[in-house]
Enzyme design. Structure first.
Site, PDB file in Angstrom:
ATOM      1  N   GLU A  64      -5.567   7.439  -1.830  1.00 49.95           N
ATOM      2  CA  GLU A  64      -5.870   6.273  -1.007  1.00 49.95           C
ATOM      3  C   GLU A  64      -6.647   5.193  -1.759  1.00 49.95           C
ATOM      4  OE1 GLU A  64      -4.288   5.884   1.460  1.00 49.95           O
ATOM      5  OE2 GLU A  64      -3.758   7.843   2.250  1.00 49.95           O
ATOM      6  N   HIS A  90       0.835  -1.206   0.000  1.00 46.16           N
ATOM      7  CA  HIS A  90       0.000   0.000   0.000  1.00 46.16           C
ATOM      8  C   HIS A  90       0.870   1.256   0.000  1.00 46.16           C
ATOM      9  CE1 HIS A  90      -3.766   2.227   1.132  1.00 46.16           C
ATOM     10  NE2 HIS A  90      -2.868   3.079   1.598  1.00 46.16           N
ATOM     11  N   GLU A  91       1.859   1.281   0.893  1.00 45.54           N
ATOM     12  CA  GLU A  91       2.710   2.475   0.988  1.00 45.54           C
ATOM     13  C   GLU A  91       3.620   2.622  -0.230  1.00 45.54           C
ATOM     14  OE1 GLU A  91       1.741   4.406   3.122  1.00 45.54           O
ATOM     15  OE2 GLU A  91       0.669   3.030   4.433  1.00 45.54           O
ATOM     16  N   HIS A 100       1.887   4.381  -3.006  1.00 43.29           N
ATOM     17  CA  HIS A 100       1.791   5.841  -2.878  1.00 43.29           C
ATOM     18  C   HIS A 100       2.943   6.558  -3.586  1.00 43.29           C
ATOM     19  CE1 HIS A 100      -1.753   6.471  -0.589  1.00 43.29           C
ATOM     20  NE2 HIS A 100      -1.350   5.810   0.494  1.00 43.29           N
TER      21      HIS A 100
END
Length: 817
Positions: free
Chosen positions: A502, A479-480, A483
């Site tokens: 997000e 997930h990170e 980003h």
């Protein structure tokens, strides 16, 4: 249109007048003092006027305008890292001597609000008169407005950049004889405009300019959200000094800075970038459109490690006995809100891979002039871009470092270190070129209020990700990492459109994780359907339990992206404490992207996504930029009933659950992993119904994945009553106390609901060690009005409140008192 800057209590104002003047580069020189819990030093800001900024045109056909009603075609990129040599030959000590920082033993001349106590300087600019500025006040002076909060500003002065030896190379004059304001501003303009392949020279000039003497103090004033600066006689932004130095100090309770202890009890400090971003760390321009680069020197005691958003893997330089200096830089323009710093006594974990020699790797992938080849055309403002570097485009795993508190080394070795390389490689296989050339991963203190946070070149991960199997750590890391593309390299031009960051990261984490595990297509599909089922349940809960206005992903509708004439704006619900704990923008954004991927087919969708990244990297976008390009890129037969307007109406501008999603979820579930959980739940219900005296154990239970366990426990939470014997059997069958934090959270909910007293110790442990996820449990402990449970909640809060994240502590306090 002028936005009225009178926000309600839960709106966040962005005060900087970015329509007239923009910060292009920051140079910070800071000292971290753990005794006083203060960061103090100087920041030098280099500006470019709005009329000059307009001259930078993109490689597309339109000019880059930083105005409210036009799409800003900026792009970011980045360079493969080359460590700066002779980093601190420009000694930090020299800087302190030249510009006499506020001494720790000196009397504090700032008042309680951080205003400079110099009536001669400040009495001429009351906040009420200069709260908003225009480009030209006529007979009045131009007012520079910076976003600033919880800071003590001690001094503001113009910097004499013309005094830097050799600076005449940036002018048309072989010798600087007559120095004027116009000449100094011309020097800054030429410095800002240096071509991308001169980035090293540019950083050197910036540094030496930051160390130049002052040439006159500037008048300033502060209010709760801003720092206002003016120079007598400078009536326009063009006339205003283009290089200024601000001497300031943070406050121990400043909202951008968290002073705490790590898991071994040693002091540390980190910045969150929310809810008010970095304005309580340094005066800056917070609107996303204010894209800038930066370089920073940070001094701390020699026992501390300094990590920061920087392109180089910094190493400490000893300044004097017991004190070290760390230097980081960034050449890729990004919003000031993305700047992050963390200082603590952390241990670096060395991965057992070819990337253990970070310095050698950086040199191997450094961006020299010879490497600067145009691989395709970028539309962003010129700077060293990895998307234009042939070696960077094929680099599957970027160099990385991992830092942890000493007591978590083993847990990190067993989980995190094994995952970073495959997760980075998976991300590259899905989206292509890594936007950033290196990565630091830090396991942050227990009070960190979420499972993770991504900033340029650095990821914060909660210690909660290290427990149990690798599932939670892997998905959160993915997930990170996502980003880096969506949220950083491609950012939202209006912060209310959080789904652009997000929603994408949530959708991509599943894809990256399946790739990292090297799952067969049908296995990946099954896992993703299981996670969709869990998220559907979560979204239903959020929609039921939250106010309708907070469920809208595009609350400003047609006004999204609009700002005042000065460039100031208000972020709707930006300070609403309820919003911090909501996941609606994650979940609805995820389901929208999943809906589009299903409609187009994965091959078409992810092929488009790579194209989108290549087109928009380094750019600030609005929802329509993504949706219009998507719809224009697909065959007409795939576009049936799809339009930007329909998607806005169904998904982004309405509260509740979108109708297309309701229709999809009403279809029969086709996921074998979900069906298996349903069968296991039926077994447990049968076990629970049996008489107590009857022997249990005739049921044979299947081994379940962590996500299946989460679903199992959620479904069992819907049962009105589960006996202590059933709960004990559940605990033993699945070894629940050893599972990951997501599973243990549901297990704690079951313990609380059914007053399973023998397992209360598990709830206490969770509330203390998994603070990123424990807020909801405090509420559950209180609503049952059980004296023992309420005592448990009060006891845990008493033990953790001093270290707990301030926003979290306020919410929990409201639940308990």
């Amino acid at each position: 249109m002028e936005v009225k800057l009178d926000p309600s209590r839960d709106d966040l104002p962005l005060m900087a007048n970015t329509s007239h003047i923009l910060v292009k580069h920051y140079v910070l020189d800071l000292d971290v003092n753990f005794e006083s819990q203060v960061i103090e030093g100087t920041i030098v800001l280099f500006f470019e006027c709005e009329n000059r900024v307009r001259k930078y045109s993109s490689s597309t056909e339109e000019v880059c305008r930083l105005e409210s009603n036009e799409t800003c075609k900026f792009r970011m990129s980045e360079l493969c890292h080359v460590p700066v040599t002779n980093t601190r030959t420009f000694s930090s000590t020299t800087g302190y001597n030249d510009f006499s920082l506020y001494s720790k033993g000196e009397k504090d001349t700032s008042d309680k609000d951080g205003n400079h106590d110099n009536q001669e300087l400040t009495s001429g600019i009351p906040s009420s008169k200069y709260c908003c500025d225009t480009g030209n006040h006529g007979s009045e002076d131009f007012l520079l407005v910076l976003d600033c909060c919880d800071l003590s500003v001690l001094k503001v002065e113009e910097v004499d950049v013309a005094a830097v030896p050799g600076i005449e190379k940036l002018t048309r004059s072989p010798k600087l004889t007559v120095v004027s304001e116009e000449l100094r501003n011309q020097i800054v303009h030429e410095l800002v405009a240096l071509p991308a392949d001169h980035w090293r020279e540019q950083l050197d000039y910036y540094f030496h300019c930051s160390q130049a003497p002052g040439c006159g103090e500037l008048m300033f004033d502060t209010d709760i959200w801003s720092l206002q600066i003016r120079k007598t006689g400078a009536q326009t932004a063009t006339d205003f000094p283009h290089a200024i130095r601000i001497q300031y100090r943070t406050k121990p309770m400043g909202r951008s800075v968290t002073w705490t202890s790590d898991q071994t009890g040693r002091p540390c400090v980190y910045t969150m970038g929310s809810p008010i971003n970095n304005r309580a760390l340094f005066p800056c321009q917070e609107p996303p459109v204010a894209m800038s680069t930066w370089q920073a020197t940070v001094q701390a005691a020699a026992s501390f490690v300094v990590l920061m958003s920087g392109e180089n893997s910094a190493k400490p330089t000893q300044l004097r006995e017991g004190c070290s200096s760390w230097y980081y830089y960034v050449t890729m323009p990004m919003p000031a809100s993305t700047f992050t710093i963390a200082v603590g006594s952390w241990t670096e974990m060395k991965p057992e891979t070819c990337f253990s020699n970070t310095l050698a790797t950086e040199r191997a992938f450094s961006l020299s002039e010879a490497d600067f080849r145009h691989v395709g055309i970028c539309g962003h403002m010129e700077y060293p871009c990895r998307f234009q570097n042939a070696s960077a485009t094929t680099q599957k795993v970027i160099p990385y470092r991992v830092f942890v508190p000493e007591c978590l080394q083993r847990a990190c070795q067993e989980t995190l270190l094994q995952l970073i390389s495959p997760c980075l490689s998976a991300a590259h296989s899905v989206l292509g070129t890594h936007p950033f050339s290196r990565l630091d991963v830090l396991i942050v203190p227990a009070n960190f209020p979420s499972l993770g946070m991504a900033s340029p070149h650095i990821i914060f991960l909660s210690q909660s990700t290290l427990t149990g199997a690798s599932q939670l750590c892997g998905t959160r890391l993915c997930h990170e990492i996502a980003h880096a593309w969506f949220g950083l390299a491609i950012g939202a031009r209006d912060w209310t459109e959080e789904w652009l960051s997000e929603g994408f990261a949530t959708h991509l984490e599943d894809v990256f994780w399946a790739e990292a595990q090297q799952l067969a297509p049908h296995e990946a599909q099954e896992q993703q359907e299981l996670r969709a089922c869990l998220r559907w349940r979560r979204l239903q809960d959020e929609v039921r339990d939250s106010s309708e206005e907070l469920q809208v992903l595009r609350p400003n509708k047609e006004k999204t992206g609009h700002v005042s004439d000065s460039g100031s704006s208000v972020i709707k619900h930006g300070l609403n404490p309820e919003k911090v704990f909501m996941q609606v923008h994650y979940l609805k954004g995820y389901f929208l992207l999943r809906f589009l991927a299903k409609r187009l087919g994965d091959d078409i969708y992810f092929s488009f996504l790579k194209k989108f990244v290549h087109t928009f990297h380094g750019q600030l976008i609005l929802s329509q930029d993504f949706l219009q390009m998507l719809l224009e890129s697909i065959p007409e037969e795939k576009r049936v009933e799809l339009s930007v307007e329909n998607i806005f109406q169904d998904w982004l501008e309405s509260s509740g659950i979108p109708q297309p999603l309701q229709t999809e979820r009403q279809a029969p579930a086709g996921c074998e992993l979900v069906r298996l959980v349903g069968a296991e739940v039926a077994k447990w219900i049968r076990v629970n119904r049996r008489p107590r005296k009857r022997k249990r154990g005739k049921e044979v239970f299947e081994k379940l994945l962590p996500d299946q366990l989460v679903l199992l426990l959620e479904l069992l939470l819907e049962q009105k009553a589960l006996s202590p014997q059933t709960l004990q059997s559940l605990e033993k069958t699945y070894h629940l106390p050893e599972q990951d934090a997501e599973v243990r959270h549901r297990w704690c909910e079951l313990i609380v609901k059914h007053k399973y007293t023998r397992a209360y110790k598990e709830v206490e442990k969770f509330l203390q060690e998994d603070q990123a996820m424990g807020v909801y449990l405090y509420g559950e402990l209180m609503v049952g009005e059980d004296a023992r449970q309420q005592q448990l909640a009060h006891r845990c809060f008493q033990l953790t409140r001093e270290q707990m994240d301030r926003a979290t502590a306020e919410v929990v306090s409201e639940m308990l008192f």
